[in-house]
Design an enzyme around this catalytic site. Structure first.
Site: not given
Length: 302
Positions: A164, A136, A206
């Site tokens: 992400k 992330y 996401v």
């Protein structure tokens, strides 16, 4: 380690009772509703899931609950958001034992690591489990960038499979794909740069606001996948005032308030977060009610 991850993965919320204990039934109901509304996977216990507001035993209880209610209908990924590497490894192992399908791995919280420390943290967690891992990257929130040097150093770790990307600069999508080709699956992670990410090659999204408006999110990604950019832009432009909220510090409160207005959950949060009040609350209510009355896909709420 190729995955089946693609499409819309809402960053689902954790629901609380009036005494702020976890309301497992409501939390499970929220997960189930999102799956039935057509999302392609779930992110649980991320930022929107208030990971760092839960005790370790509470997190494990939520993991068991999501595995039970989702029942393999879609992949379930859990955030790994811990204060140090030791705790991150322990939680990753607990998630694997609980039957979770993958991890969304964050840098260790609070401390801002040097590049070699960031690499070592990610590598240690990855080597402790066999689950596929999405890193992330969110430089504004965590004050560290998962740049090319980090991803180069981790390219030999087979279960680190995805990134992400929540940097607000859409050029990152092209730079990552140019640098690494298909080595890492790229997901858009900032709601108001989602369509740009999908256009530039992101495999999925996401999303925070999907928890309140799943039908539009699913159709937005589906339209992009079939190349219907006119339809995708129509939904994106309608959605954008709300999508901007994902980049604000009070995103959890605003998303949970939107869920409450749309009949999909409660706005209750744990301190230090507090429910919105005053002018900010009125502003968000007006935005959500306007979106609900004009929504291009789901049932309108008048």
């Amino acid at each position: 380690m190729p995955t089946s991850w693609k499409g819309v993965f809402p960053a689902a919320t954790t629901q609380f009772a009036e005494d702020l204990s976890i309301d497992l039934k409501a939390t499970q109901a929220g997960y189930d509703a999102l799956v039935r509304d057509g999302v392609d996977g779930l992110i649980v216990l991320g930022t929107c899931g208030e990971n760092n507001s839960l005790d370790p035993d509470e997190k494990r209880t939520v993991l068991k609950a999501v595995v039970e209610v989702v029942d393999k209908r879609v992949p379930v990924i859990t955030g790994v958001s811990e204060f140090d590497t030791r705790r991150a490894v322990a939680y990753a192992r607990a998630a694997e034992a609980a039957g979770i399908d993958g991890l969304m791995l964050l840098p260790a919280m609070v401390y801002v690591p040097k590049t070699e420390e960031l690499i070592a943290h990610f590598r240690a967690v990855a080597e402790a489990v066999s689950l596929p891992i999405m890193l992330y990257n969110n430089p504004p929130a965590y004050r560290v960038n998962i740049g090319k040097e980090v991803l180069d150093a981790l390219a030999d770790v087979p279960n680190i499979v995805a990134v992400k990307e929540s940097a607000p600069d859409s050029r990152r999508f092209t730079d990552l794909i140019n640098a690494f080709g298909s080595r890492y699956e790229i997901f858009a992670g900032l709601d108001d740069v989602a369509l740009e990410g999908l256009m530039l090659g992101a495999k999925g999204w996401v999303s925070g606001l999907t928890s309140a408006f799943p039908h539009e999110s699913v159709e937005l990604v589906a339209a992009a996948a079939r190349g219907d950019w006119m339809r995708a832009r129509e939904i994106y432009r309608w959605f954008m005032p709300l999508l901007h909220l994902d980049a604000e510090h009070d995103l959890v409160q605003t998303i949970k308030l939107a869920e409450q207005i749309m009949g999909r959950g409660s706005e209750r949060v744990r301190m230090p977060r507090m429910i919105l009040s005053g002018a900010r609350r009125a502003e968000i209510i007006a935005m959500v009610e306007q979106a609900a009355a004009t929504r291009p896909v789901g049932p309108k709420k008048i």
